[in-house]
Design a protein around this motif. Structure first.
Motif, mmCIF file in Angstrom:
data_model
loop_
_atom_site.group_PDB
_atom_site.id
_atom_site.type_symbol
_atom_site.label_atom_id
_atom_site.label_comp_id
_atom_site.label_asym_id
_atom_site.label_seq_id
_atom_site.Cartn_x
_atom_site.Cartn_y
_atom_site.Cartn_z
ATOM 1 N N ASP A 130 30.906 57.479 39.109
ATOM 2 C CA ASP A 130 29.796 57.476 40.065
ATOM 3 C C ASP A 130 29.552 56.134 40.758
ATOM 4 O OD1 ASP A 130 28.765 55.998 37.973
ATOM 5 O OD2 ASP A 130 27.255 57.485 37.393
ATOM 6 N N GLY A 131 30.357 55.102 40.453
ATOM 7 C CA GLY A 131 30.190 53.809 41.107
ATOM 8 C C GLY A 131 29.094 52.949 40.518
ATOM 9 N N LYS A 132 28.552 53.337 39.376
ATOM 10 C CA LYS A 132 27.494 52.548 38.742
ATOM 11 C C LYS A 132 28.032 51.200 38.278
ATOM 12 C CE LYS A 132 24.361 52.568 34.752
ATOM 13 N NZ LYS A 132 23.931 53.324 33.546
ATOM 14 N N ALA A 133 27.280 50.121 38.520
ATOM 15 C CA ALA A 133 27.691 48.784 38.089
ATOM 16 C C ALA A 133 27.692 48.716 36.569
ATOM 17 C CB ALA A 133 26.749 47.727 38.659
ATOM 18 N N LEU A 134 28.779 48.183 35.986
ATOM 19 C CA LEU A 134 28.930 48.129 34.536
ATOM 20 C C LEU A 134 28.879 46.710 33.998
ATOM 21 C CD1 LEU A 134 31.709 50.830 33.992
ATOM 22 C CD2 LEU A 134 29.234 51.074 33.730
ATOM 23 N N TRP A 135 29.688 45.822 34.555
ATOM 24 C CA TRP A 135 29.663 44.445 34.081
ATOM 25 C C TRP A 135 30.253 43.514 35.126
ATOM 26 C CZ3 TRP A 135 34.676 42.767 34.007
ATOM 27 C CH2 TRP A 135 35.696 43.657 33.637
ATOM 28 N N GLN A 136 30.033 42.233 34.894
ATOM 29 C CA GLN A 136 30.533 41.180 35.780
ATOM 30 C C GLN A 136 31.042 40.036 34.919
ATOM 31 O OE1 GLN A 136 28.005 40.206 39.115
ATOM 32 N NE2 GLN A 136 28.568 38.037 39.015
ATOM 33 N N ALA A 137 32.212 39.509 35.270
ATOM 34 C CA ALA A 137 32.802 38.380 34.547
ATOM 35 C C ALA A 137 33.242 37.336 35.558
ATOM 36 C CB ALA A 137 33.966 38.839 33.678
ATOM 37 N N ARG A 138 33.604 36.166 35.060
ATOM 38 C CA ARG A 138 34.055 35.105 35.961
ATOM 39 C C ARG A 138 35.348 34.496 35.433
ATOM 40 N NH1 ARG A 138 31.883 31.866 39.959
ATOM 41 N NH2 ARG A 138 29.816 32.797 39.708
ATOM 42 N N VAL A 139 36.292 34.245 36.364
ATOM 43 C CA VAL A 139 37.521 33.542 36.019
ATOM 44 C C VAL A 139 37.515 32.194 36.732
ATOM 45 C CG1 VAL A 139 38.823 35.648 35.518
ATOM 46 C CG2 VAL A 139 38.792 34.747 37.869
ATOM 47 N N SER A 140 38.614 31.454 36.638
ATOM 48 C CA SER A 140 38.609 30.044 37.023
ATOM 49 C C SER A 140 38.640 29.772 38.519
ATOM 50 C CB SER A 140 39.793 29.332 36.359
ATOM 51 O OG SER A 140 41.004 29.999 36.662
ATOM 52 N N SER A 141 39.072 30.725 39.334
ATOM 53 C CA SER A 141 39.117 30.513 40.787
ATOM 54 C C SER A 141 39.181 31.859 41.489
ATOM 55 C CB SER A 141 40.318 29.635 41.173
ATOM 56 O OG SER A 141 41.533 30.340 40.980
ATOM 57 N N GLU A 142 39.325 31.837 42.806
ATOM 58 C CA GLU A 142 39.318 33.071 43.585
ATOM 59 C C GLU A 142 40.330 34.078 43.054
ATOM 60 O OE1 GLU A 142 40.556 32.411 47.616
ATOM 61 O OE2 GLU A 142 42.140 31.030 47.025
ATOM 62 N N VAL A 143 40.010 35.335 43.212
ATOM 63 C CA VAL A 143 40.897 36.410 42.783
ATOM 64 C C VAL A 143 41.581 36.971 44.022
ATOM 65 C CG1 VAL A 143 41.077 38.615 41.580
ATOM 66 C CG2 VAL A 143 39.362 36.941 40.860
ATOM 67 N N LEU A 144 42.908 36.852 44.078
ATOM 68 C CA LEU A 144 43.667 37.277 45.251
ATOM 69 C C LEU A 144 44.549 38.491 44.982
ATOM 70 C CD1 LEU A 144 44.755 33.755 46.578
ATOM 71 C CD2 LEU A 144 42.925 35.224 47.467
ATOM 72 N N ASN A 161 46.690 30.542 39.394
ATOM 73 C CA ASN A 161 47.792 31.025 38.560
ATOM 74 C C ASN A 161 47.480 31.057 37.065
ATOM 75 O OD1 ASN A 161 49.899 31.636 40.547
ATOM 76 N ND2 ASN A 161 49.790 29.434 40.990
ATOM 77 N N ARG A 162 46.214 31.222 36.741
ATOM 78 C CA ARG A 162 45.837 31.503 35.359
ATOM 79 C C ARG A 162 45.707 33.015 35.193
ATOM 80 N NH1 ARG A 162 41.300 26.819 33.888
ATOM 81 N NH2 ARG A 162 42.448 25.082 34.815
ATOM 82 N N VAL A 163 45.920 33.475 33.965
ATOM 83 C CA VAL A 163 45.870 34.905 33.671
ATOM 84 C C VAL A 163 44.833 35.139 32.584
ATOM 85 C CG1 VAL A 163 47.182 36.929 32.934
ATOM 86 C CG2 VAL A 163 48.309 35.132 34.260
ATOM 87 N N PHE A 164 43.973 36.148 32.785
ATOM 88 C CA PHE A 164 42.903 36.457 31.847
ATOM 89 C C PHE A 164 42.999 37.916 31.432
ATOM 90 C CE2 PHE A 164 41.646 33.099 34.687
ATOM 91 C CZ PHE A 164 40.962 32.190 33.903
ATOM 92 N N LEU A 165 42.757 38.180 30.164
ATOM 93 C CA LEU A 165 42.602 39.549 29.696
ATOM 94 C C LEU A 165 41.155 39.727 29.279
ATOM 95 C CD1 LEU A 165 44.060 42.214 29.206
ATOM 96 C CD2 LEU A 165 44.360 41.534 26.825
ATOM 97 N N LEU A 166 40.470 40.651 29.950
ATOM 98 C CA LEU A 166 39.054 40.906 29.710
ATOM 99 C C LEU A 166 38.866 42.227 28.983
ATOM 100 C CD1 LEU A 166 37.708 39.974 33.283
ATOM 101 C CD2 LEU A 166 38.089 38.448 31.327
ATOM 102 N N ASP A 167 37.827 42.303 28.171
ATOM 103 C CA ASP A 167 37.485 43.536 27.481
ATOM 104 C C ASP A 167 37.004 44.564 28.502
ATOM 105 O OD1 ASP A 167 35.402 45.380 26.043
ATOM 106 O OD2 ASP A 167 36.638 44.531 24.448
ATOM 107 N N ALA A 168 37.565 45.770 28.442
ATOM 108 C CA ALA A 168 37.202 46.792 29.421
ATOM 109 C C ALA A 168 35.772 47.282 29.230
ATOM 110 C CB ALA A 168 38.171 47.969 29.327
ATOM 111 N N GLY A 169 35.229 47.096 28.036
ATOM 112 C CA GLY A 169 33.884 47.592 27.773
ATOM 113 C C GLY A 169 32.781 46.726 28.331
ATOM 114 N N ASP A 170 32.941 45.398 28.201
ATOM 115 C CA ASP A 170 31.849 44.517 28.630
ATOM 116 C C ASP A 170 32.301 43.311 29.450
ATOM 117 O OD1 ASP A 170 33.074 42.919 26.739
ATOM 118 O OD2 ASP A 170 31.418 42.967 25.318
ATOM 119 N N GLY A 171 33.604 43.191 29.712
ATOM 120 C CA GLY A 171 34.106 42.075 30.508
ATOM 121 C C GLY A 171 34.280 40.787 29.733
ATOM 122 N N GLY A 172 34.054 40.817 28.428
ATOM 123 C CA GLY A 172 34.233 39.616 27.622
ATOM 124 C C GLY A 172 35.679 39.146 27.636
ATOM 125 N N ARG A 173 35.857 37.836 27.589
ATOM 126 C CA ARG A 173 37.207 37.270 27.666
ATOM 127 C C ARG A 173 37.916 37.392 26.325
ATOM 128 N NH1 ARG A 173 38.021 31.328 30.172
ATOM 129 N NH2 ARG A 173 36.921 32.424 31.871
#
Length: 386
Positions: A130-144, A161-173
């Protein structure tokens, strides 16, 4: 300015030196360059397939960014620079939201999540239903590059050129991976790929790296290209397009480098490599590997040996996209919004269709038994070719 300059940012000052080598190199990878070579006129041919648009919709303009539609079943998730995200089914809008932020990358999705990125390094996740907002996370620079959503989490590649794996449930790193990269690199990068219990990422310097899903440690890396040349720009050899996987084989291509395939079952052992430069993409289909090179030619290679099967060079300098393969046809799109259909067997032209006249910067996608493209102007089209 940050000490690590991205290629298209550094271009302006470097061009003032008047060096022909630098100018040629920058123009070759910069589709907005005023001195870019003129597109080859389209040749006439006798179509062997009929191409028609089944439906189209608007995703919002891309601006200077690249947006890729995400396909999940019969749903298509699209986004635009203005911050809108939509879920489309059979050409109808199921939901549409305004994030309230400028977007720079998307879309990554599965049947639970829809994920996009911003120029400020924010990663925004919404419910696919339904497009409901779930979570927001931040990485080190712009996402391209569009985030990749998988069972193990959300993989995000940032502009530094850094790579992050975030938790799908809450966006935790879960983890982050960083490696030394050359002084100059192409602004923009391919999305990470989940495969064979690893996360695969291509990097500047011509390396394809397999990262552990548990902690982000590099397990093996494959040399796609070796930087070479007299200047920093000559030595740009970046793996920009996402790698492709079929069975135990994973293949990648580098700009100003090579195309190479590796055996994942043998710890990333090199199967073959050959000289070929591309920053747009490649596709696998049975015995074939298809690649669009940086001049706009489309190549068919033997997937097992790398030997050349055919080359279609009548789209030179047309800023041709990465390919998609379906039912004996190769589909690529160009800088004027044309979608070209080539025979898988010999590369001859089989059909052609024009969209909205603006560039298609991302690879052509598949939606069931049809092709899917999103233009820089925001047109999303599902195309039947038969």
């Amino acid at each position: 300015m940050a000490p690590r300059l991205l290629l298209l940012v550094a271009a302006a000052s470097l061009l003032s030196s008047g060096c022909a080598t630098i100018s040629d190199t920058v123009d070759k990878i910069n589709p907005f360059a005023k001195s870019a070579v003129k597109m080859t006129p389209l040749a006439s041919f006798s179509p062997t397939v009929t191409a028609r648009s089944l439906w189209s919709a608007s995703a919002g303009k891309a601006g200077d960014y690249v947006f890729v539609p995400a396909v999940v079943g019969n749903a298509v998730f699209v986004a635009g620079r203005d911050g809108t995200i939509s879920r489309l089914e059979d050409g109808k809008t199921v939901w549409k939201i305004a994030t309230g932020q400028t977007l720079s990358a998307g879309v990554g999705a599965d049947n639970r999540l829809v994920v996009v990125g911003t120029p400020k390094g924010e990663v925004l996740a919404y419910a696919a239903a339904d497009g409901k907002a779930l979570w927001q996370a931040r990485v080190s620079s712009e996402v391209l590059a569009a985030p990749t959503v998988g069972e193990n989490g959300v993989a995000v590649r940032s502009g530094d050129n850094r790579v992050f794996l975030l938790d799908a449930g809450d966006g935790g790193r879960k983890w982050a991976y960083q490696r030394a990269t050359p002084t100059l690199s192409i602004r923009g990068a391919g999305s990470p790929v989940f495969a064979d219990q690893f996360l695969f990422v291509g990097f500047p310097g011509g390396r394809l790296v397999a990262l552990s899903l548990q902690n982000g440690a590099p397990v093996w890396e494959g040399p796609v290209a070796q930087p070479k040349g007299a200047t920093e720009l000559d030595r740009v050899a970046d793996v920009v397009a996402p790698p492709v996987v079929e069975g135990r084989q994973i293949c990648a291509v580098a700009f100003q480098g090579k195309v190479a395939c590796f055996d994942m079952g043998q710890g990333g052992a090199l199967v073959w490599s050959r000289e070929l430069s591309s920053a747009t993409g490649l596709a696998l289909d049975g015995r074939y590997l298809f690649v669009t090179d940086d001049k706009g030619a489309v190549h068919a290679l033997d997937r097992l040996t790398g030997s050349s099967l055919w080359k279609q060079d009548k789209l030179l300098n047309r800023r041709v996209s990465g390919p998609a393969v379906l039912r004996g046809l190769i589909a690529v799109a160009d800088g004027e919004g044309f979608v070209h259909f080539l025979s898988r067997e010999d590369g001859s032209f089989a059909g052609r269709l024009k969209t909205d006249g603006t560039p298609v910067r991302s690879s052509v996608q598949l939606l069931g038994s049809n092709f899917l493209v999103q233009t820089a102007g925001g047109d999303v089209s599902v195309i039947e070719a038969q």
